[in-house]
Enzyme design. Structure first.
Site, PDB file in Angstrom:
ATOM      1  N   LEU A  86      -0.693  -7.334  -1.625  1.00 40.38           N
ATOM      2  CA  LEU A  86      -0.526  -8.730  -1.206  1.00 40.38           C
ATOM      3  C   LEU A  86       0.535  -8.726  -0.101  1.00 40.38           C
ATOM      4  O   LEU A  86       1.712  -8.913  -0.362  1.00 40.38           O
ATOM      5  CB  LEU A  86      -0.079  -9.532  -2.430  1.00 40.38           C
ATOM      6  CG  LEU A  86      -0.394 -11.022  -2.486  1.00 40.38           C
ATOM      7  CD1 LEU A  86      -1.819 -11.334  -2.072  1.00 40.38           C
ATOM      8  CD2 LEU A  86      -0.128 -11.538  -3.885  1.00 40.38           C
ATOM      9  N   HIS A  87       0.065  -8.505   1.136  1.00 39.56           N
ATOM     10  CA  HIS A  87       1.000  -8.233   2.232  1.00 39.56           C
ATOM     11  C   HIS A  87       1.920  -9.419   2.579  1.00 39.56           C
ATOM     12  O   HIS A  87       3.141  -9.328   2.497  1.00 39.56           O
ATOM     13  CB  HIS A  87       0.221  -7.885   3.510  1.00 39.56           C
ATOM     14  CG  HIS A  87      -0.769  -6.798   3.365  1.00 39.56           C
ATOM     15  ND1 HIS A  87      -0.421  -5.465   3.349  1.00 39.56           N
ATOM     16  CD2 HIS A  87      -2.118  -6.820   3.228  1.00 39.56           C
ATOM     17  CE1 HIS A  87      -1.503  -4.726   3.230  1.00 39.56           C
ATOM     18  NE2 HIS A  87      -2.552  -5.522   3.145  1.00 39.56           N
ATOM     19  N   ASP A  88       1.297 -10.504   3.066  1.00 34.69           N
ATOM     20  CA  ASP A  88       2.076 -11.542   3.752  1.00 34.69           C
ATOM     21  C   ASP A  88       3.077 -12.300   2.867  1.00 34.69           C
ATOM     22  O   ASP A  88       4.150 -12.690   3.363  1.00 34.69           O
ATOM     23  CB  ASP A  88       1.125 -12.534   4.440  1.00 34.69           C
ATOM     24  CG  ASP A  88       0.348 -11.881   5.578  1.00 34.69           C
ATOM     25  OD1 ASP A  88       0.805 -10.829   6.069  1.00 34.69           O
ATOM     26  OD2 ASP A  88      -0.703 -12.420   5.968  1.00 34.69           O
TER      27      ASP A  88
END
Ligand code: BDR
Ligand code: CA
Length: 312
Positions: free
Chosen positions: A240-242
């Site tokens: 879950l990058h952002d």
């Protein structure tokens, strides 16, 4: 006093969750959301940003459309990860809240010009075209920017769109180069760290257990892009990058990294968009970036669940 932030974004399911996290957090004051072309073309990213604001019950949020193509290159998109709309998963209604009629870059420039010194934090979650254009056109806005905290890059982990490049940097390497050499306080959330923020089943179940529309959508979105990433990486979930960008603003002690020199490759066909990170400090190039390497993943998901639980 909540911290004033501008979210520059190309939603994207993980961008969407980052926006939800920001809008639910009293530590942050979202001055506006600026859309950029990235995961999908601009017409979709600006629309998706508004869909997310409406899901959050915040149709009052200012959303602007910005650059529709990288500075010098053709747009590369990522429908293979995010789906045709960029926000594939359960279908959501088209937004009714307005798109602001100013160009995002003009709004960023005017907002920074009118702001007190060191008072605005920029949070880029997509290619850096809008931010680089604003900095180039009006360098004096730097005085208002306290910090840039962005999702982008990767070093030890390699790339996710080419063997050496992470998507956000690869799409507009010239823009990334401008941002990384702007001389502003800069924190990067690279794949080296985000690949440790995995959506395991218990973590997704916790979102679903909230029993709210936001909880259900967050679970469904992570389910959607998880399919692609689990197959690609053979991992137990998808990164879950952002949302790590927003989590860092709220709880920085969840993250560890090094203040090092990071340069952007803009020439080589083979390694275009690579973030060349001097992690071991083997050059005398001046540090320009806090490059994160690790996070407390349990703490990050606990923060996310806690904040998303605030939506009724
Ligand atoms: C980044 O690229 C996009 O697909 C995601 O939204 C994230 O910002 C990860 O490389
Ligand atoms: Ca993104």
């Amino acid at each position: 006093m909540p911290r004033d932030i501008i979210i520059d974004t190309d939603p994207g399911q993980d961008d969407a969750i980052a926006i939800l996290l920001a809008l639910a957090s009293p530590e942050l004051n979202v001055l506006g959301i600026t859309a950029v072309a990235g995961n999908v073309p601009l017409a979709l990213t600006q629309k998706n940003a508004r869909i997310v604001c409406e899901l959050a019950g915040r149709p009052d949020t200012l959303v602007f459309a910005g650059c529709d193509a990288p500075l010098k290159r053709k747009l590369v998109t990522a429908e293979h990860v995010h789906g045709k709309t960029g926000l594939d998963g359960p279908q959501l209604a088209d937004p009714t809240m307005p798109l602001q009629d100013r160009h995002a870059v003009d709004w960023i420039i005017d907002t920074c010009r009118a702001a007190a010194p060191d008072s605005i934090t920029l949070c880029p979650l997509g290619p850096l075209t809008n931010i680089a254009t604003a900095l180039t056109r009006a360098p004096e806005i730097k005085q208002a920017i306290a910090e840039i905290v962005l999702m982008g890059g990767g070093y030890f982990e390699g790339g996710n769109i080419t063997p050496t490049a992470e998507f956000n940097i690869y799409v507009d390497p010239e823009a990334a180069d401008i941002v990384f050499s702007a001389g502003l306080p800069l924190t990067a959330m690279p794949l080296d760290m985000t690949h440790k923020a995995l959506t395991t089943k218990p973590r997704i179940d916790a979102f679903r257990a909230l029993g709210t529309r936001v909880g259900d959508m967050t679970a469904a979105w992570t389910d959607f892009f998880e399919r692609f990433d689990m197959e690609k990486y053979g991992s137990e979930g998808a990164p879950l990058h952002d949302p790590t960008v927003i989590a860092y603003l709220i709880q920085p002690d969840l993250f560890t990294g090094r203040h090092i020199n990071v340069e952007i490759e803009t020439q080589s066909d083979l390694t275009l968009g690579m973030t060349v990170a001097d992690w071991w400090r083997v050059t005398d190039r001046a540090p320009n970036c806090m490059f994160m390497g690790d996070l407390d993943a349990e703490g990050f998901y606990a923060l996310l669940a806690d904040r998303l639980a605030r939506y009724s």
